[in-house]
Scaffold this active site. Structure first.
Site, mmCIF file in Angstrom:
data_model
loop_
_atom_site.group_PDB
_atom_site.id
_atom_site.type_symbol
_atom_site.label_atom_id
_atom_site.label_comp_id
_atom_site.label_asym_id
_atom_site.label_seq_id
_atom_site.Cartn_x
_atom_site.Cartn_y
_atom_site.Cartn_z
ATOM 1 N N TYR A 183 0.862 -1.176 0.000
ATOM 2 C CA TYR A 183 0.000 0.000 0.000
ATOM 3 C C TYR A 183 0.901 1.228 0.000
ATOM 4 O O TYR A 183 1.797 1.353 0.840
ATOM 5 C CB TYR A 183 -0.894 0.012 1.242
ATOM 6 C CG TYR A 183 -2.290 0.502 0.992
ATOM 7 C CD1 TYR A 183 -2.534 1.600 0.187
ATOM 8 C CD2 TYR A 183 -3.386 -0.137 1.570
ATOM 9 C CE1 TYR A 183 -3.820 2.046 -0.046
ATOM 10 C CE2 TYR A 183 -4.675 0.294 1.349
ATOM 11 C CZ TYR A 183 -4.895 1.396 0.533
ATOM 12 O OH TYR A 183 -6.170 1.836 0.315
ATOM 13 N N GLU A 242 -0.108 4.975 -0.680
ATOM 14 C CA GLU A 242 -0.779 6.242 -0.960
ATOM 15 C C GLU A 242 0.222 7.387 -0.886
ATOM 16 O O GLU A 242 1.085 7.418 -0.016
ATOM 17 C CB GLU A 242 -1.898 6.497 0.057
ATOM 18 C CG GLU A 242 -3.149 5.674 -0.184
ATOM 19 C CD GLU A 242 -4.260 6.049 0.775
ATOM 20 O OE1 GLU A 242 -5.430 5.885 0.408
ATOM 21 O OE2 GLU A 242 -3.951 6.522 1.888
ATOM 22 N N ASP A 268 -5.193 13.758 -25.722
ATOM 23 C CA ASP A 268 -5.494 12.385 -25.313
ATOM 24 C C ASP A 268 -4.774 11.475 -26.300
ATOM 25 O O ASP A 268 -5.277 11.176 -27.380
ATOM 26 C CB ASP A 268 -6.996 12.137 -25.332
ATOM 27 C CG ASP A 268 -7.356 10.769 -24.757
ATOM 28 O OD1 ASP A 268 -6.447 9.939 -24.590
ATOM 29 O OD2 ASP A 268 -8.552 10.528 -24.494
ATOM 30 N N THR A 325 -2.308 5.955 -22.240
ATOM 31 C CA THR A 325 -2.307 4.634 -21.625
ATOM 32 C C THR A 325 -0.910 4.054 -21.755
ATOM 33 O O THR A 325 -0.104 4.503 -22.567
ATOM 34 C CB THR A 325 -3.312 3.694 -22.313
ATOM 35 O OG1 THR A 325 -2.993 3.618 -23.708
ATOM 36 C CG2 THR A 325 -4.734 4.179 -22.137
ATOM 37 N N LYS A 355 -1.683 -0.766 -25.167
ATOM 38 C CA LYS A 355 -1.789 -0.497 -26.609
ATOM 39 C C LYS A 355 -0.411 -0.635 -27.270
ATOM 40 O O LYS A 355 0.325 -1.569 -26.965
ATOM 41 C CB LYS A 355 -2.434 0.863 -26.853
ATOM 42 C CG LYS A 355 -3.854 0.976 -26.265
ATOM 43 C CD LYS A 355 -4.493 2.288 -26.648
ATOM 44 C CE LYS A 355 -5.945 2.380 -26.183
ATOM 45 N NZ LYS A 355 -6.079 2.562 -24.724
ATOM 46 N N ARG A 372 -1.694 -2.704 -18.444
ATOM 47 C CA ARG A 372 -2.888 -1.868 -18.565
ATOM 48 C C ARG A 372 -2.831 -0.787 -17.484
ATOM 49 O O ARG A 372 -2.782 -1.082 -16.295
ATOM 50 C CB ARG A 372 -4.149 -2.707 -18.419
ATOM 51 C CG ARG A 372 -4.311 -3.754 -19.516
ATOM 52 C CD ARG A 372 -5.696 -4.347 -19.517
ATOM 53 N NE ARG A 372 -6.706 -3.331 -19.804
ATOM 54 C CZ ARG A 372 -7.016 -2.902 -21.023
ATOM 55 N NH1 ARG A 372 -6.398 -3.387 -22.071
ATOM 56 N NH2 ARG A 372 -7.964 -1.999 -21.191
#
Length: 412
Positions: free
Chosen positions: A59, A61, A205, A231, A234, A240
């Site tokens: 974890y 954060e 984008d 992303t 692709k 991903r």
């Protein structure tokens, strides 16, 4: 399959044979069908190894050096590697690699620059815009006032005069350039000019072309856009996920828009896999791959045209192709299902200025497998024969198996 993956698969099979069968079935599906979805690719074994690493347990954060949890020393190293490699790869002053997806990256970009109710100019969804470009089913269409520009009815190219006119009329707070189904390079300098004229932010984008940008096979939006969203899968061939690139002056706003505004803990195993992918994309081998992707797409577009499909814009500059199969007697949605039964996996999409749906396909995955321009007419021939009804699905399925057997995505 590597020794490590074989051992991991063996552990899974002993503990959960039902799920092991599912995963092996997916491996077999990917290896024996043609993966022509423009948004998909095959990651390297190194990327897969990072995704299955112990960082999945952590974890974390916050950001390196300022976490909300203890024990993040190693996680910080992994994230700094990913950030530094992304900045170097794309020539950006700042990179945020925590976005969980391309849509998450776009959400954070809007959060950094906009307020609910602001006007945004973006490519209309029927013309190839993404859900995050104003769909009423998406947060973008519910929180912001989107105005859509489009493509010319004859050429299929973005109507620059319409973009300029709409910008002057609506004075948007931001202009978005980017698409999920536009096969040509975008004129980022033009969009920057229009954004400056009306006092708007420019958001690129680049989810689809960013891998081509990394390999020098497409122009970069980084020198022109205030924020670039992308992303990491692709064409880029990573895990991903999403990322955001921007200048130093927007770095803090972007980081705070990702965490704590839109996301919680970072997925550290995915960030480690992104670091691997960025490292791979910085090599000469990847640059050669990116150019082969484009060469294959152009060869496939030409072959589809020769088979009778209508390819929008008359071809492609990128990895993706959109085409109308109507001349073969079938609409896009029906074509997708028929082709899937034959082992050719692709998408259907909206066709601008038409009430029917077409096909959207890409060459990133088949190029990763090692296919080249010689195989593209074979692929087009299989596709067209199935759609014309000249080849039964079962027979075409065997032809696809024979073709893919020569180009396995992973060593067996």
């Amino acid at each position: 399959m590597t020794v490590t993956h074989a051992l991991e698969a063996d552990v899974l099979r002993r503990q959960d044979p039902e799920l092991a069968d599912v995963l092996l079935g997916e491996r077999e599906r990917q290896a024996t069908t043609l993966q022509l979805i423009a948004a998909e690719n095959f990651t390297s074994p190194a990327v897969l190894a990072a995704l299955g690493s112990p960082l999945a347990n952590k974890y974390a954060e916050g950001y390196p050096g300022a976490r909300h949890h203890g024990g993040c020393e190693i996680a910080d190293v992994a994230e700094r590697l990913a950030v530094d490699r992304a900045k170097d790869l794309f020539g950006a002053e700042h990179a945020n690699v925590q976005a969980h997806s391309g849509s998450s990256a776009v959400l954070a970009a809007y959060a950094a620059l906009l307020r609910p109710g602001d006007t945004v100019l973006a490519l209309g969804l029927p013309h190839g815009g993404h859900l995050t470009h104003g769909s009423p089913a998406n947060f973008s269409g519910r929180w912001f006032d989107f105005v859509g520009y489009g493509v010319d009815a004859e050429s299929g190219l973005i109507d620059h005069e319409q973009v300029r006119t709409l910008a002057r009329t609506h004075r948007p707070k931001a202009i978005v350039c980017g698409s999920i189904a536009y096969p040509r390079h975008l004129d980022h300098a033009f969009f920057r000019e229009v954004a400056d004229e009306v006092g708007a932010y420019l958001i690129a984008d680049a989810a689809h072309p960013i891998g081509l940008v990394a390999g020098g096979a497409a122009p970069s939006p980084v020198p022109y856009a205030d924020i670039v969203c992308a992303t990491t899968h692709k064409v880029l061939r990573g895990p991903r996920g999403g990322m955001i690139l921007c200048g130093a002056e927007l770095a803090e706003r972007v980081d705070r828009a990702v965490f704590p505004f839109t996301q919680g803990g970072a997925q550290m195993h995915t960030i480690a896999a992104k670091a691997v992918a960025f490292g791979e994309a910085a090599t000469e081998a990847f640059a050669a791959y990116a150019h082969r992707v484009v060469a294959n797409a152009r060869a496939l577009a030409a072959a589809l045209t020769a088979e009778g499909l209508v390819v929008t814009t008359g071809g492609t500059d990128t990895h993706l192709i959109t085409a109308d199969p109507a001349p073969l007697g079938v609409d896009g949605r029906t074509a997708r299902g028929r082709l899937a039964a034959a082992g050719l996996v692709l998408d259907c999409c909206a066709l601008p200025h038409a009430d029917v749906r077409g096909l959207r396909l890409g060459t990133a995955a088949v190029t990763t497998q090692g296919m080249g321009e010689r195989e593209m007419p074979v692929v087009a021939g299989l596709l067209a024969s199935v759609l014309r009804g000249g080849t039964e699905a079962a027979r075409a399925r065997e032809d696809v198996r024979e073709l893919t057997a020569a180009f396995p995505p992973y060593p067996r």
